[in-house]
Design a protein around this motif. Structure first.
Motif, PDB file in Angstrom:
ATOM      1  N   VAL A  17       0.845  -1.195   0.000  1.00 41.56           N
ATOM      2  CA  VAL A  17       0.000   0.000   0.000  1.00 41.56           C
ATOM      3  C   VAL A  17       0.883   1.249   0.000  1.00 41.56           C
ATOM      4  CG1 VAL A  17      -1.920  -1.161   1.167  1.00 41.56           C
ATOM      5  CG2 VAL A  17      -0.147  -0.055   2.540  1.00 41.56           C
ATOM      6  N   ASP A  18       0.204   2.405  -0.163  1.00 42.67           N
ATOM      7  CA  ASP A  18       0.914   3.699  -0.224  1.00 42.67           C
ATOM      8  C   ASP A  18       1.959   3.689  -1.331  1.00 42.67           C
ATOM      9  OD1 ASP A  18      -0.583   4.419   1.981  1.00 42.67           O
ATOM     10  OD2 ASP A  18       0.992   3.881   3.422  1.00 42.67           O
ATOM     11  N   CYS A  19       1.506   3.297  -2.526  1.00 44.05           N
ATOM     12  CA  CYS A  19       2.461   3.089  -3.633  1.00 44.05           C
ATOM     13  C   CYS A  19       1.924   3.677  -4.932  1.00 44.05           C
ATOM     14  CB  CYS A  19       2.752   1.605  -3.797  1.00 44.05           C
ATOM     15  SG  CYS A  19       1.259   0.595  -3.964  1.00 44.05           S
ATOM     16  N   ASP A  20       1.579   4.933  -4.943  1.00 42.41           N
ATOM     17  CA  ASP A  20       0.938   5.550  -6.104  1.00 42.41           C
ATOM     18  C   ASP A  20       1.821   5.565  -7.347  1.00 42.41           C
ATOM     19  OD1 ASP A  20      -1.187   6.000  -4.484  1.00 42.41           O
ATOM     20  OD2 ASP A  20      -0.663   8.085  -4.015  1.00 42.41           O
ATOM     21  N   ASP A  21       3.144   5.544  -7.183  1.00 43.89           N
ATOM     22  CA  ASP A  21       4.036   5.740  -8.332  1.00 43.89           C
ATOM     23  C   ASP A  21       4.527   4.440  -8.968  1.00 43.89           C
ATOM     24  OD1 ASP A  21       3.862   8.468  -8.012  1.00 43.89           O
ATOM     25  OD2 ASP A  21       5.559   8.556  -6.625  1.00 43.89           O
ATOM     26  N   PHE A  22       4.119   3.268  -8.470  1.00 52.11           N
ATOM     27  CA  PHE A  22       4.555   2.005  -9.068  1.00 52.11           C
ATOM     28  C   PHE A  22       3.890   1.808 -10.432  1.00 52.11           C
ATOM     29  CE2 PHE A  22       5.501  -0.283  -4.789  1.00 52.11           C
ATOM     30  CZ  PHE A  22       6.732   0.356  -4.755  1.00 52.11           C
ATOM     31  N   HIS A  23       4.558   1.044 -11.305  1.00 51.39           N
ATOM     32  CA  HIS A  23       3.934   0.690 -12.590  1.00 51.39           C
ATOM     33  C   HIS A  23       4.098  -0.807 -12.851  1.00 51.39           C
ATOM     34  CE1 HIS A  23       8.141   1.899 -13.763  1.00 51.39           C
ATOM     35  NE2 HIS A  23       8.081   0.740 -14.388  1.00 51.39           N
ATOM     36  N   MET A  24       3.271  -1.341 -13.756  1.00 50.50           N
ATOM     37  CA  MET A  24       3.247  -2.782 -14.022  1.00 50.50           C
ATOM     38  C   MET A  24       4.612  -3.291 -14.472  1.00 50.50           C
ATOM     39  SD  MET A  24       0.660  -4.704 -13.442  1.00 50.50           S
ATOM     40  CE  MET A  24       0.853  -6.059 -14.588  1.00 50.50           C
ATOM     41  N   SER A  25       4.973  -4.486 -13.991  1.00 50.83           N
ATOM     42  CA  SER A  25       6.217  -5.185 -14.339  1.00 50.83           C
ATOM     43  C   SER A  25       7.462  -4.472 -13.842  1.00 50.83           C
ATOM     44  CB  SER A  25       6.310  -5.420 -15.859  1.00 50.83           C
ATOM     45  OG  SER A  25       5.217  -6.179 -16.314  1.00 50.83           O
ATOM     46  N   GLU A  26       7.294  -3.487 -12.963  1.00 47.41           N
ATOM     47  CA  GLU A  26       8.460  -2.791 -12.416  1.00 47.41           C
ATOM     48  C   GLU A  26       9.202  -3.702 -11.443  1.00 47.41           C
ATOM     49  OE1 GLU A  26       9.618   1.317  -9.963  1.00 47.41           O
ATOM     50  OE2 GLU A  26       7.520   0.834 -10.421  1.00 47.41           O
ATOM     51  N   MET A  27      10.515  -3.683 -11.530  1.00 46.53           N
ATOM     52  CA  MET A  27      11.345  -4.419 -10.581  1.00 46.53           C
ATOM     53  C   MET A  27      11.463  -3.600  -9.296  1.00 46.53           C
ATOM     54  SD  MET A  27      15.299  -5.605 -11.072  1.00 46.53           S
ATOM     55  CE  MET A  27      16.339  -5.931  -9.655  1.00 46.53           C
ATOM     56  N   VAL A  28      11.334  -4.278  -8.145  1.00 52.12           N
ATOM     57  CA  VAL A  28      11.381  -3.582  -6.859  1.00 52.12           C
ATOM     58  C   VAL A  28      12.338  -4.300  -5.915  1.00 52.12           C
ATOM     59  CG1 VAL A  28       9.021  -2.698  -7.070  1.00 52.12           C
ATOM     60  CG2 VAL A  28       9.413  -4.909  -5.961  1.00 52.12           C
ATOM     61  N   TYR A  29      12.763  -3.575  -4.876  1.00 52.63           N
ATOM     62  CA  TYR A  29      13.543  -4.157  -3.783  1.00 52.63           C
ATOM     63  C   TYR A  29      12.667  -4.170  -2.540  1.00 52.63           C
ATOM     64  CZ  TYR A  29      17.724  -3.703  -6.672  1.00 52.63           C
ATOM     65  OH  TYR A  29      18.632  -3.822  -7.677  1.00 52.63           O
ATOM     66  N   VAL A  30      12.622  -5.310  -1.862  1.00 53.41           N
ATOM     67  CA  VAL A  30      11.735  -5.510  -0.722  1.00 53.41           C
ATOM     68  C   VAL A  30      12.541  -5.527   0.574  1.00 53.41           C
ATOM     69  CG1 VAL A  30      10.040  -7.057   0.323  1.00 53.41           C
ATOM     70  CG2 VAL A  30      10.115  -6.803  -2.166  1.00 53.41           C
ATOM     71  N   SER A  31      12.140  -4.710   1.542  1.00 54.15           N
ATOM     72  CA  SER A  31      12.716  -4.610   2.895  1.00 54.15           C
ATOM     73  C   SER A  31      14.171  -4.146   2.828  1.00 54.15           C
ATOM     74  CB  SER A  31      12.609  -5.951   3.637  1.00 54.15           C
ATOM     75  OG  SER A  31      13.634  -6.845   3.246  1.00 54.15           O
ATOM     76  N   ASP A  32      14.773  -4.055   3.993  1.00 53.42           N
ATOM     77  CA  ASP A  32      16.172  -3.611   4.077  1.00 53.42           C
ATOM     78  C   ASP A  32      17.128  -4.659   3.508  1.00 53.42           C
ATOM     79  OD1 ASP A  32      15.337  -1.280   5.263  1.00 53.42           O
ATOM     80  OD2 ASP A  32      15.621  -2.013   7.314  1.00 53.42           O
ATOM     81  N   GLU A  33      16.649  -5.909   3.358  1.00 47.31           N
ATOM     82  CA  GLU A  33      17.489  -6.953   2.768  1.00 47.31           C
ATOM     83  C   GLU A  33      17.543  -6.849   1.243  1.00 47.31           C
ATOM     84  OE1 GLU A  33      17.478 -10.980   4.977  1.00 47.31           O
ATOM     85  OE2 GLU A  33      15.423 -10.235   5.172  1.00 47.31           O
TER      86      GLU A  33
END
Length: 587
Positions: A17-33
């Motif tokens: 949530v709170d992710c207005d700027d994401f787009h489809m198939s975008e690569m992301v990094y999850v958590s501090d790891e």
């Protein structure tokens, strides 16, 4: 930089949530790891992320940071002879950094950016170049010459091209100045999103076979360069070994082997065997033209889903250089199971046997990336896809097999009874087919023999007739059949044992060129013609069998080398001598 907060966790699937700027198939990094993930769904107030690593330990409230780019692979020298996981992380480099188990959040460059490569420039300042043009050449391995191409979307004049010499992947080899005066740096590597096919000038008609040296494939059910084939079979029928043989012996320039959800011991066998094998084409190491993707059954399920797209994108990259690439996907059933698991966690409406309704469209989007093409730089290249299918319980009516059958034009059915009888390759000739025969008719006439397809048809007709006669034999025995029909059974046995069955461990039989395959068919049909004449004069089939001629013809595959054409020709004389001997004995 886009950013969101984890709201819910369901295995490898996260709700953010709170992710207005994401787009489809975008690569992301999850958590501090910094676990690697990909956006697979976006709603008005939330997004769904699939994570390619183990998610245990994540908590609601952890941050998800977007990269602004799609999940991509790095394309450049250093791919060939390497071993990657499903998202192109090099396993050897990971082992050096974190040991024999892949640590969560480990970040290793896909290609070694510090290694220096010998670069030979093919353009100079002032040359006009466009996307896809070759601007430099790099000897990547002893068998593969990597060709640096102008990245997609760049056209203009070359400026500040470097001289021939040693450079790292991060060094700029040249700048391209477009019509607006903007300078675009060109390095020896580029990135490409794995779910987007690379562009070509045009797709061409397939007209040349992928030569494998396996008689049942090359002669009876051939696949074209740029074609698609499926290898369905139950447990123990030889899917993986069939693909190993094709990887070792096919005349593709480059082999990409994707172990998608397979057992770890099978991938270990691949790694050990391929590192020891010599390439029959060059005499050098086979790994010098091979790349492996190992995503075994105990690795994260989301990475398994991505692995075949990683493999096909790398295959297209080398195709664009003008190479003929063969990609082995072992197996697409495990990939489909990963798709089903992710679909279930997304709470999507299941279709047949729990697979998602979009299973067929995902399969087609993978197989349709095969093809024989004219590349952007005017060269010809191809990607041939050979996908193994592992139907549960050997049931070919299940969704993955049936949907795969809709898109491929070559179907090699592996038969459990043949495999248990130690008949390999266990390709069942009655249920397999190839739709490439008509496309390659002129190639056979020019390169093998104008009579090639005639003999192929004769052999298939014999095998079909044998199948029909065996139905009678099972009911009432073979003694009631006339000698002409018993001869059909005997010649069909010669074809099955002497031609279709092949021994991967015999120096002559593991690989057989087309000229020897053609001669073997001619000799067997010559024997059939002579034996038919003898039976027509009243000579009993039992006398023909006692002569030992049938076993002698079966033994051709072991007794005659691939480079002994004179010895092959002598078998026509052996059959003629047998005919004369039989006539004299019964005159």
């Amino acid at each position: 930089m886009s950013e969101g907060i984890i709201h819910g966790i369901n295995g490898p699937v996260l709700t953010v949530v709170d992710c207005d700027d994401f787009h489809m198939s975008e690569m992301v990094y999850v958590s501090d790891e910094r676990l690697i993930g990909e956006i697979i769904s976006i709603n008005r107030d939330s997004a769904v992320v699939q994570v390619f690593e183990e998610t245990s330990g994540l908590r609601p409230g952890d941050r998800v940071i977007g990269t602004g780019a799609q999940l991509s692979v790095t394309l450049g020298p250093g791919i060939i002879s390497n071993i990657f996981d499903g998202i192109q992380r090099p396993l050897r480099a990971i082992e050096r950094e974190s040991g024999i188990f892949i640590s969560r959040g480990v970040h290793v460059e896909s290609l070694d950016k510090d290694r220096k490569w010998e670069v030979f420039m093919t353009v100079v300042d002032g040359d006009f170049v466009k996307q896809g043009d070759i601007c430099a050449e790099i000897p990547e391995t002893s068998s593969v010459l990597n060709k640096v191409m102008i990245p997609h979307g760049i056209t203009g004049k070359v400026k500040t091209a470097v001289r021939n010499g040693s450079y790292t992947a991060e060094d700029v080899l040249l700048y391209v100045v477009d019509e607006n005066g903007k300078e675009h740096p060109v390095k020896m590597y580029q990135k490409w999103p794995i779910r987007v096919p690379r562009p070509v000038n045009r797709r061409m008609q397939v007209s040349r076979p992928l030569i494998t040296g396996q008689r049942v494939i090359d002669t009876l059910f051939p696949i074209a360069k740029g074609g698609m084939a499926a290898v369905p079979g139950g447990f123990g029928t030889g899917k993986t070994m069939t693909q190993h043989q094709l990887a070792k012996w096919s005349d593709a320039d480059i082999i990409i082997y994707v172990g998608c959800g397979e057992r770890g011991n099978e991938m270990t066998q691949v790694l050990e065997e391929f590192s020891e094998l010599k390439d029959p084409r060059t005499g050098l190491e086979l790994m010098a033209r091979t790349m492996l993707i190992a995503n075994t059954s105990n690795m994260p399920v989301a990475a398994r889903e991505a692995s075949i797209y990683t493999g096909i994108t790398i295959a297209e990259y080398y195709r664009d250089m003008g190479y003929h690439v063969a990609i082995m996907a072992d197996s697409t059933s495990r990939w489909a199971e990963a798709l089903r698991e992710l679909s279930g966690r997304l709470e999507e409406m299941p279709a047949e046997e729990g697979f998602p309704a979009y299973l067929s469209s995902r399969l087609s989007s993978f197989y349709e990336r095969a093809g024989y093409v004219e590349t952007l730089n005017g060269k010809e290249g191809s990607v041939t896809i050979i996908g193994a299918v592992s139907p549960q319980g050997g049931d070919f009516s299940e969704p993955v097999t049936q949907n795969t059958k809709r898109f491929v034009r070559c179907f090699w059915t592996l038969d459990k009874s043949l495999a248990y009888a130690r008949h390999f390759p266990a390709i069942q000739w009655l249920t397999s087919y190839s739709e490439y025969i008509d496309d390659m008719e002129s190639w056979y006439a020019e390169n093998v023999s104008p009579e090639f397809l005639k003999y192929r048809t004769d052999i298939l007709r014999l095998l079909q007739e044998e199948s029909e006669l065996m139905e009678i034999v099972k009911l009432i025995g073979s003694d009631v059949l006339p000698d002409s029909q018993r001869l059909v059974l005997e010649i069909s046995r010669v074809v099955r044992l002497g031609f279709i069955q092949q021994n991967a461990y015999h120096k002559f039989d593991t690989y057989v060129p087309y000229n020897k395959q053609m001669k073997m068919m001619e000799i067997m049909m010559h024997l059939y013609d002579k034996a038919k004449q003898l039976v027509a004069t009243g000579i009993p089939i039992s006398d023909l069998k006692r002569s030992g001629i049938f076993e002698e013809i079966i033994g051709i595959k072991f007794n005659v080398g691939n480079d002994e054409p004179e010895k092959m020709e002598s078998y026509f004389g052996i059959v003629d001598d047998f005919y004369k001997r039989m006539v004299e004995q019964h005159s």
